[in-house]
Design an enzyme around this catalytic site. Structure first.
Site, PDB file in Angstrom:
ATOM      1  N   GLU A   1      44.910  14.454  -7.893  1.00 28.01           N
ATOM      2  CA  GLU A   1      46.342  15.000  -8.560  1.00 28.01           C
ATOM      3  C   GLU A   1      47.179  15.683  -8.828  1.00 28.01           C
ATOM      4  O   GLU A   1      48.266  16.501  -9.361  1.00 28.01           O
ATOM      5  CB  GLU A   1      45.201  15.073 -10.441  1.00 28.01           C
ATOM      6  CG  GLU A   1      44.443  14.091 -10.341  1.00 28.01           C
ATOM      7  CD  GLU A   1      44.940  12.521 -10.880  1.00 28.01           C
ATOM      8  OE1 GLU A   1      46.557  12.638 -11.304  1.00 28.01           O
ATOM      9  OE2 GLU A   1      44.324  11.640 -10.834  1.00 28.01           O
TER      10      GLU A   1
ATOM     11  N   GLY B   1      40.981   7.599 -14.968  1.00 26.78           N
ATOM     12  CA  GLY B   1      40.790   8.007 -13.814  1.00 26.78           C
ATOM     13  C   GLY B   1      40.706   9.263 -14.137  1.00 26.78           C
ATOM     14  O   GLY B   1      40.334  10.693 -14.364  1.00 26.78           O
ATOM     15  N   ALA B   2      42.314  10.058 -14.025  1.00 29.89           N
ATOM     16  CA  ALA B   2      42.652  11.317 -14.163  1.00 29.89           C
ATOM     17  C   ALA B   2      44.504  11.069 -14.623  1.00 29.89           C
ATOM     18  O   ALA B   2      44.615  10.215 -14.477  1.00 29.89           O
ATOM     19  CB  ALA B   2      42.238  12.414 -12.970  1.00 29.89           C
TER      20      ALA B   2
ATOM     21  N   HIS C   1      50.283  15.304  -6.612  1.00 26.44           N
ATOM     22  CA  HIS C   1      50.741  14.179  -7.296  1.00 26.44           C
ATOM     23  C   HIS C   1      51.994  15.635  -8.590  1.00 26.44           C
ATOM     24  O   HIS C   1      53.414  15.637  -8.187  1.00 26.44           O
ATOM     25  CB  HIS C   1      50.690  13.804  -8.831  1.00 26.44           C
ATOM     26  CG  HIS C   1      50.110  12.210  -8.518  1.00 26.44           C
ATOM     27  ND1 HIS C   1      50.852  11.025  -7.810  1.00 26.44           N
ATOM     28  CD2 HIS C   1      48.824  12.171  -9.417  1.00 26.44           C
ATOM     29  CE1 HIS C   1      50.296  10.571  -8.452  1.00 26.44           C
ATOM     30  NE2 HIS C   1      49.448  10.706  -8.573  1.00 26.44           N
TER      31      HIS C   1
ATOM     32  N   GLU D   1      52.089   6.836  -6.168  1.00 27.79           N
ATOM     33  CA  GLU D   1      50.020   6.805  -6.217  1.00 27.79           C
ATOM     34  C   GLU D   1      50.029   6.631  -4.429  1.00 27.79           C
ATOM     35  O   GLU D   1      48.964   7.383  -4.094  1.00 27.79           O
ATOM     36  CB  GLU D   1      49.805   5.711  -6.181  1.00 27.79           C
ATOM     37  CG  GLU D   1      50.785   5.430  -8.436  1.00 27.79           C
ATOM     38  CD  GLU D   1      49.672   7.114  -8.791  1.00 27.79           C
ATOM     39  OE1 GLU D   1      48.476   7.778  -8.055  1.00 27.79           O
ATOM     40  OE2 GLU D   1      49.777   6.899 -10.245  1.00 27.79           O
TER      41      GLU D   1
ATOM     42  N   ARG E   1      45.415  -3.264 -18.412  1.00 29.64           N
ATOM     43  CA  ARG E   1      44.970  -3.300 -16.127  1.00 29.64           C
ATOM     44  C   ARG E   1      43.083  -3.438 -16.636  1.00 29.64           C
ATOM     45  O   ARG E   1      42.640  -4.311 -15.867  1.00 29.64           O
ATOM     46  CB  ARG E   1      45.020  -2.028 -15.767  1.00 29.64           C
ATOM     47  CG  ARG E   1      46.437  -1.806 -15.599  1.00 29.64           C
ATOM     48  CD  ARG E   1      46.813  -0.876 -13.970  1.00 29.64           C
ATOM     49  NE  ARG E   1      45.686   0.634 -14.576  1.00 29.64           N
ATOM     50  CZ  ARG E   1      44.777   0.987 -13.720  1.00 29.64           C
ATOM     51  NH1 ARG E   1      44.762   0.432 -12.347  1.00 29.64           N
ATOM     52  NH2 ARG E   1      44.322   2.539 -13.963  1.00 29.64           N
TER      53      ARG E   1
HETATM   54  N1  BES Z   1      48.956   8.568 -12.299  1.00 35.53           N
HETATM   55  C1  BES Z   1      47.186   7.807 -12.451  1.00 35.53           C
HETATM   56  C2  BES Z   1      46.703   7.877 -13.837  1.00 35.53           C
HETATM   57  C3  BES Z   1      47.083   6.628 -14.185  1.00 35.53           C
HETATM   58  C4  BES Z   1      46.383   5.056 -13.749  1.00 35.53           C
HETATM   59  C5  BES Z   1      48.501   6.105 -15.018  1.00 35.53           C
HETATM   60  C6  BES Z   1      46.426   3.983 -14.496  1.00 35.53           C
HETATM   61  C7  BES Z   1      48.632   5.075 -15.312  1.00 35.53           C
HETATM   62  C8  BES Z   1      47.678   3.754 -14.845  1.00 35.53           C
HETATM   63  C9  BES Z   1      46.163   8.919 -11.528  1.00 35.53           C
HETATM   64  O1  BES Z   1      47.259  10.033 -10.847  1.00 35.53           O
HETATM   65  C10 BES Z   1      45.863   8.672 -10.506  1.00 35.53           C
HETATM   66  O2  BES Z   1      45.140   8.181 -10.330  1.00 35.53           O
HETATM   67  N2  BES Z   1      44.158   8.489 -11.268  1.00 35.53           N
HETATM   68  C11 BES Z   1      43.381   7.641 -10.938  1.00 35.53           C
HETATM   69  C12 BES Z   1      42.205   8.501 -10.288  1.00 35.53           C
HETATM   70  C13 BES Z   1      43.056   8.422  -8.634  1.00 35.53           C
HETATM   71  C14 BES Z   1      41.570  10.024  -8.109  1.00 35.53           C
HETATM   72  C15 BES Z   1      42.307   7.738  -7.778  1.00 35.53           C
HETATM   73  C16 BES Z   1      42.303   6.531 -11.839  1.00 35.53           C
HETATM   74  O3  BES Z   1      42.460   6.613 -12.840  1.00 35.53           O
HETATM   75  O4  BES Z   1      42.059   5.252 -11.541  1.00 35.53           O
HETATM   76 ZN    ZN Z   2      48.130   8.752  -8.897  1.00 37.47          ZN
END
Ligand code: BES
Ligand code: ZN
Length: 968
Positions: free
Chosen positions: A397, A360-361, A400, A419, A897
């Site tokens: 984000e 997602g980001a 974080h 997270e 994943r």
């Molecule tokens: N740190 C994560 C990105 C990430 C997700 C890296 C899975 C490695 C594996 C990021 O901060 C995140 O949580 N992104 C979410 C969206 C968020 C707003 C819930 C995502 O990618 O689903």
């Molecule tokens: Zn995250």
């Protein structure tokens, strides 16, 4: 978050990794191309050394030991199969900590121009050898290391015996001839790799600029959790923080971005037709936060009230859609600094929307990268849900930057410290930006209640969970780390009170600034709760064991108008018949529960400690009390039947105001449906709670009702009971929808969200008006080019397509999809296309997924999953996935994943033994579940439960519905 809207709202656990592995044969082929192709002369000179091919395992995450070719000294090394020992440190998954990185100086030249797709790098890693050793291990994967050299800090060369790549644990092993003395050494490496084999690591994306019509390319990176090693050799563990000095080499006319501000760009010393952009030396940070981008994007800028320069980058034709995320970025940065009392430490902060992005980001420090749909927002083209998604993702984000970047979890077993925190704090950030959205309450339906469903299975896991292998690390980015993590923080905030909670958090951030922390260290900073219990003893029961309790309430009238209450705690299971061993948990599945309630007008609390099965107390009223105020506690509450009926009756008689807080009504509805589903409560009671819904005008209770009803609908889909359910539900949905109509010009944000659920319910239950409305708007759009209001599009495309979408209609939407520049509209179209009734169109659509010029890697899993939600498409998708499993594993790897989530998302509604057998057969045929191993166990468990559910509930639900339809 509802099933169907998962792609626009809420945490998204099934759409990320689109890794493409480089298999051994492919790798040698690519090496050949690199050597043979006339690349820029400077680069060849820069790189003219021996090379070894890394990343030869099929799954991209290691695999079996393979003999590999040593490079620097040119000898062939047969890796032994002996067990791990200190003389063979590469046999361990984890680095020993005897050598620590201090500073990486990295130069990278990504050649993504035209059809090219290769990057070249060189690096000097300053390392601190803490304990003298013969071996220096550094992670690499899917790259060729072409030169290795080791020097002491005075410049003396350290002779090397050999260097080789140990595939299984992804180490580049540097073995010195003699022991390397403790102190500083410099490891110099040259390396190169592909930009086109995956969308993780350092990779190429492309887009068509809709204004100029030109196809443009860019290079960007995404490393978390274990892919920094694909872009540069590094000690790729979150606890090994170091500083980075980055230089990016690129063509003129492109911009280079990284975590820190750029210094002056000048012609590159090795090839003056290129330029080099150096960046300021970074602060200490984990490898997974490093980011590189070279692109031709535009940006908009602002400054926070604390003077931080902030920018948002997007493709030049989409930059006008970036205003909203810039606003949320500014407001959340200011809020977090105020709340946590720690400054944003970098000189600048950028955000950028990448046309093909696996997650997602991603919170790269100072350069946050996004999938465009989560960062861009055009008010005229995107829905309320889309806008909320952008606000939430940006606020997440930015959170974080504090939780994860300044203080990082020491190891991935504490991932929730990143997270879970960001998933909690995101609501605070989104709320300050959009106070009218009631974000703090929305958390109940977006995180708290949905994850209770996951956590009630016996195949859930504790928040803090042992992880080692890269597949396990990927797998732990799940609803438990995110949503349960967020939920227990919300609960703790309620227990401690906001002031003590935020002071403790602030102390934690200050104490572990620039460093790493563990869950225990967090608890230590938060001190004690009411009654003198330590936060640790309370919270351990929520983080170190899986699951959650339900509180069983029984009441008896006392003298003088009081009521005596007995409250007992029991593990809440998805079905009460599930077997488990209490001894597998350190707390025998007992929790520290903060039972709170409003007695008269007074807020009261009652502990049920981990050593207590039950407590008794009295309340000063005879009218039943609703426990778990606004559902801030992570538990469900069950009442005697008479009390449930009393709640239902009060709601029926006085309407929603009988229980004035929407979050409380939500809690009652959600708990009653889930208790019924688990066999703890009769479905009569849960259904009775829906009686008043024809007068419910708040999004929250409807969202919970939607989930409860949808489960029954999914179970009844292929049975005669469907029609009875349909008639009943429409008596509740119709009046509300008739009142609010399809016209949303005057609607509040929350009403727009509610309308979306109601339209979906009405159409899913084949309401004639609803379908009529959708089809008419669909025809207006396709035949007469009349645009559809943004909040209706998703539904109009879906139901319009499913009602009477022809091949020509499909083609019409498809052509729009190919040129669409509003990311949310692309998703709407992609979704609508999945709902045709023409099986051959669906089949062709599935095959389009294999063509990245048609369906981007980032969208692959969404399309297959959408098709599987089409009643006509489910078995098609299931067959397709089974037939193409080997292709999927080769393309995405078992470490993905998204691939791990794919089969569960297709099969978890199955409710027959026959289907269960199909699923079992598939798992037997392909036993390596990779990052989806737990997901497989959960899917199997769901199907088994669905079978039991059908046996136990079909009859009584049918009876209740028939009786109540007669009354209606
Ligand atoms: N740190 C994560 C990105 C990430 C997700 C890296 C899975 C490695 C594996 C990021 O901060 C995140 O949580 N992104 C979410 C969206 C968020 C707003 C819930 C995502 O990618 O689903
Ligand atoms: Zn995250």
């Amino acid at each position: 978050m509802t099933d169907e809207t998962q792609h626009t709202l809420g945490h998204d656990f099934h759409k990320d990794s689109s890794k493409v592995s480089l298999n051994k044969r492919g790798c040698y082929f690519l090496v050949f191309i690199v050597i043979a192709l006339p690349v820029v002369v400077g680069v060849v000179v820069w790189h003219l050394t021996d090379r070894a091919c890394n990343g030869s395992s099929e799954d991209g995450t290691g695999g079996n030991q393979v003999p590999v070719v040593g490079t620097s000294v040119g000898s062939t090394v047969q890796v032994t199969t002996a067990g791990p020992s200190t003389t063979e440190p590469w046999k361990y998954l984890r680095l020993s900590g005897d050598v620590k990185p201090v500073h990486y100086e990295i130069t990278l030249y990504p050649d993504f121009y035209d059809d090219n797709g290769w990057f070249y790098g060189n690096e000097t890693a300053e390392l601190n050898v803490i304990k003298s050793t013969k071996f220096i291990l550094i992670h690499t994967n899917h790259m060729n290391v072409t030169h290795t050299e080791l020097n002491y800090s005075d410049g003396t060369n350290i002779p090397l015996a050999r260097t080789w790549w140990y595939a299984e644990n992804q180490f580049w092993v540097v073995e010195a001839e003699d022991v390397v003395r403790a102190g500083t050494v410099f490891l110099k490496l040259r390396f190169d790799g592909s930009l086109t084999q995956a969308i993780v690591g350092f990779y190429k994306s492309s887009y068509t600029n809709s204004v100029t019509g030109k196809r443009r390319h860019l290079a960007s990176s995404k490393f978390q959790p274990v892919d920094a090693r694909r872009a540069f050799p590094c000690m790729d563990e979150p606890g090994l923080k170091a500083e980075y000095t980055v230089t990016l080499v690129h063509k003129r006319g492109y911009i280079a971005l990284s975590n820190m501000p750029a210094l002056t760009t000048s012609p590159w010393e090795h090839n003056s037709s290129l330029v080099a952009t150096p960046f300021k030396r970074s602060v200490p940070m984990s490898t997974y936060l490093v980011c590189f981008v070279v692109c031709d994007f535009a940006n908009i800028t602002s400054t926070t009230k604390y003077g931080n320069e902030i920018r948002v980058f997007a493709t030049p034709d989409r930059i006008q859609q970036a205003e909203f995320s810039l606003k949320v970025m500014k407001m959340s940065m200011e809020l977090y600094q105020d709340l946590f009392k720690v400054e944003f430490p970098l000189p600048k902060n950028d955000m950028i929307g990448i046309p093909n992005f696996v997650s997602g980001a991603m919170e790269h420090w100072g350069l946050i990268t996004y999938r465009e749909v989560n960062m861009l927002y055009d008010p005229l083209q995107a829905s309320a849900a889309n806008q909320q998604r952008v606000a939430v993702v940006v606020a997440h984000e930015i959170a974080h930057m504090w939780f994860g970047n300044i203080v990082t979890m020491d190891w991935w077993d504490d991932l929730w410290l990143n997270e879970g925190f960001a998933s909690f704090v995101e609501y605070l950030g989104a709320n300050v930006s959009e106070p009218a959205w009631e974000m703090l309450d929305q958390m109940v339906v977006d995180d708290v209640k949905p994850v209770m469903v996951t956590d009630a299975g016996v195949n859930s896991h504790p928040i803090v969970v042992d992880v080692n292998h890269p597949d396990q690390i990927n797998e732990v980015f799940d609803a438990i780390s995110y949503s349960k993590g967020a939920s227990i923080l919300r609960m703790l905030q309620e227990i401690l009170g906001g002031e003590a909670f935020f002071n403790g958090i602030s102390a934690y951030l200050k104490k572990y600034e620039w460093s790493t922390a563990t869950t225990d260290q967090l608890w230590d900073e938060l001190g004690q709760v009411r009654g003198g219990y330590s936060v640790k003893e309370v919270m351990d029961t929520w983080t170190l064991q899986m699951g959650l309790p339900y509180i069983n309430i029984s009441t008896a009238p006392g003298s003088g108008g009081i009521t005596n209450v007995m409250a007992s705690q029991h593990r809440f299971l998805a079905h009460k018949s599930l077997a488990y061993d209490p001894n597998e948990s350190p707390f025998r599945y007992k929790w520290f529960v903060n039972l709170d309630y409003i007695d008269g007008n007074e807020y009261k609390t009652q502990w049920i400690t981990k050593d207590q099965d039950s407590v008794t107390f009295s309340v000063s009223q005879t009218q039943p009390v609703k426990f778990n105020v606004k559902d801030t506690g992570f538990y469900r509450v069950n009442y005697p039947d008479t009390v449930w009926r009393d709640f239902a009756q009060r709601l029926n008689q006085s309407g929603p105001n009988a229980i004035p807080e929407p979050a409380d009504r939500t809690g009652l509805i959600d708990d009653s449906f889930n208790l019924a589903r688990g066999g703890y409560l009769s479905y009569d009671v849960a259904l009775k709670m829906t009686s008043y819904l024809d007068r419910e005008f708040h999004h929250l209770p409807w969202d919970s009702a939607f989930n409860g009803i949808t489960y029954i609908k999914d179970m009844f889909l292929n049975s005669g009971m469907f029609n009875t359910l349909r008639k009943y539900i429409l008596t509740k949905v119709r009046p509300v929808l008739d009142k609010i109509t399809w016209n949303d010009e005057q609607s509040s944000h929350l009403e727009k969200l509610m309308r979306s659920n109601l339209i979906q319910l009405a159409c899913d239950f084949s309401d004639t008006d609803c379908y009529g409305n959708a089809t008419q708007r669909f025809r207006d759009f396709v035949d007469r080019n009349i645009s559809i209001p943004p909040n209706l599009r998703l539904h109009v495309y879906k139901y319009g397509m499913s009602a009477d979408g022809s091949e020509a209609d499909w083609e019409f939407l498809w052509q729009r999809f190919l040129v669409e520049t509003v990311p949310q509209e692309r998703v709407n179209l992609m979704y609508g296309l999945s709902f045709t009734k023409h099986v051959w169109l669906l089949n062709r659509y599935l095959d389009y997924c294999k063509d990245p010029t048609k369906i981007l890697s980032q969208d692959f899993f969404a399309v297959v999953t959408y098709i599987s939600r089409n009643p006509v498409g489910n078995s098609l998708a299931w067959d397709w996935v089974r037939n193409n499993w080997e292709y999927l594993v080769t393309r995405f790897t078992t470490g993905s994943r998204s691939l791990g989530r794919l089969v569960p998302s297709i099969v978890d509604k199955y409710n027959s033994r026959f289907k269960l057998q199909e699923v079992e057969d598939f798992f037997v045929k392909y036993p390596d579940g990779g990052a989806g191993s737990r997901g497989r166990d959960q899917a199997r468990e769901s199907i088994q439960r669905n079978i039991i559910w059908m046996r136990d509930n079909s009859g009584n639900i049918k009876d209740w519905l028939e009786n109540n339809l007669a009354d209606a």
